[in-house]
Design an enzyme around this catalytic site. Structure first.
Site, PDB file in Angstrom:
ATOM      1  N   HIS A  46       1.047  -0.859   0.019  1.00 19.38           N
ATOM      2  CA  HIS A  46      -0.162  -0.242   0.047  1.00 19.38           C
ATOM      3  C   HIS A  46       1.121   1.102   0.280  1.00 19.38           C
ATOM      4  CE1 HIS A  46      -2.749  -3.271   2.389  1.00 19.38           C
ATOM      5  NE2 HIS A  46      -3.826  -2.560   1.274  1.00 19.38           N
ATOM      6  N   SER A 194       0.559  -8.561   1.374  1.00 14.27           N
ATOM      7  CA  SER A 194      -0.731  -8.304   1.587  1.00 14.27           C
ATOM      8  C   SER A 194      -1.301  -8.172   3.629  1.00 14.27           C
ATOM      9  CB  SER A 194      -0.910  -9.867   1.047  1.00 14.27           C
ATOM     10  OG  SER A 194      -2.156 -10.669   1.885  1.00 14.27           O
TER      11      SER A 194
END
Ligand code: PAF
Length: 262
Positions: A46, A194
């Site tokens: 992210h 993840s």
């Protein structure tokens, strides 16, 4: 993730009310807006999306919303990591201006009576193993795009099927937000970053990098499946489509997906 000193770190304004956000959004109309939609539990992957959004736009908006309609398994939804406080701290360091963190009642005033469905790619790969998953993803992304009205939205190539479907939806509905792809970020041992990695126990975490390694190193999907099974993975699928190999496996009760260019 961008490593700014606390002197330059400014906390993002967090909107839990979509009405408040919608009113506020009008004040940004003359500026460019970059958007990173997430389900939280932020990691370096992210971080790379946020970094690019920061570099290319006047304002950066991050959404944090664990979207129930994309979970076909209630236990999976329950187990999904929720780390809002540390996410907001990470967002501050990454230079995010605004965080949207709505509730289900706000996101789904229609109780999910309306949905977006694609009926080709969404039925394959993860779609074949997680019924309704991509309806949920496309619907929530459509809602978020309408709310944020960003110039650009950033998605990771780790979820390549999702990326392709969102790109297709944006084109099909003449959406004004440009969908941009960012490369998968990996741990030093090759495991794709993840949020679900947080749920791996230590034995599964040790084993997990063998997933990407098998996708990359094996010459056929059959050989990759066999190698993965031998290494203790339950294989949902390994398939080659176009010049990409896609895989989904389960290890220690955690479902991992990845893809590599062939
Ligand atoms: O990739 C994700 O985190 C989610 O599928 C998304 C795009 C934020 C929609 O809930």
């Amino acid at each position: 993730m961008k490593n700014e000193t606390s002197a330059t770190t400014k906390s993002p304004r967090v909107f839990t009310s979509l009405d408040a956000w919608t009113v506020f959004r009008k004040s940004l109309d003359s500026k460019s807006v970059g958007f990173v939609p997430t389900m939280g539990a932020l990691h370096e992957g992210h971080g790379s999306l946020l970094e690019r959004a920061r570099a290319e736009n006047d304002y950066v908006v991050l959404s944090i919303y664990v979207n129930p309609t994309q979970f076909n398994d209630p236990k999976d939804l329950e187990k999904y990591p929720r780390t809002l406080e540390s996410d907001v701290a990470i967002a501050a360091k990454a230079g995010v201006d605004f965080v949207i963190a709505p509730t289900y009642a706000q996101m789904y005033p229609d109780q999910y009576r309306y949905k977006v469905t694609e009926n080709d790619l969404s039925t394959k790969l993860c779609g074949a193993h997680r019924p309704g998953h991509f309806d949920g993803v496309l619907t929530v992304v459509m809602k978020l795009f309408n709310l944020v009205r960003a110039d650009r939205a950033y998605f990771g190539e780790k979820d390549y099927q999702q990326l392709e479907l969102i790109r297709g939806m944006a084109a099909a509905f003449f959406m004004q937000t440009q969908v941009l792809a960012c490369p998968t970020v990996r741990e030093a041992d090759g495991l794709a970053m993840s949020s679900r990695n947080l749920n791996l126990d230590s034995a599964s975490r040790t084993q997990a990098p063998a997933f990407a390694a098998a996708l990359k190193s094996q010459s056929t999907v059959e050989a990759a499946r066999e190698t993965l099974s031998k290494n203790g993975f339950d294989v949902d699928y390994v398939e080659d489509i176009g010049n990409r190999r896609y895989g989904a496996v389960r290890i220690g009760g955690v479902r991992l997906i990845d893809n590599v260019e062939l």
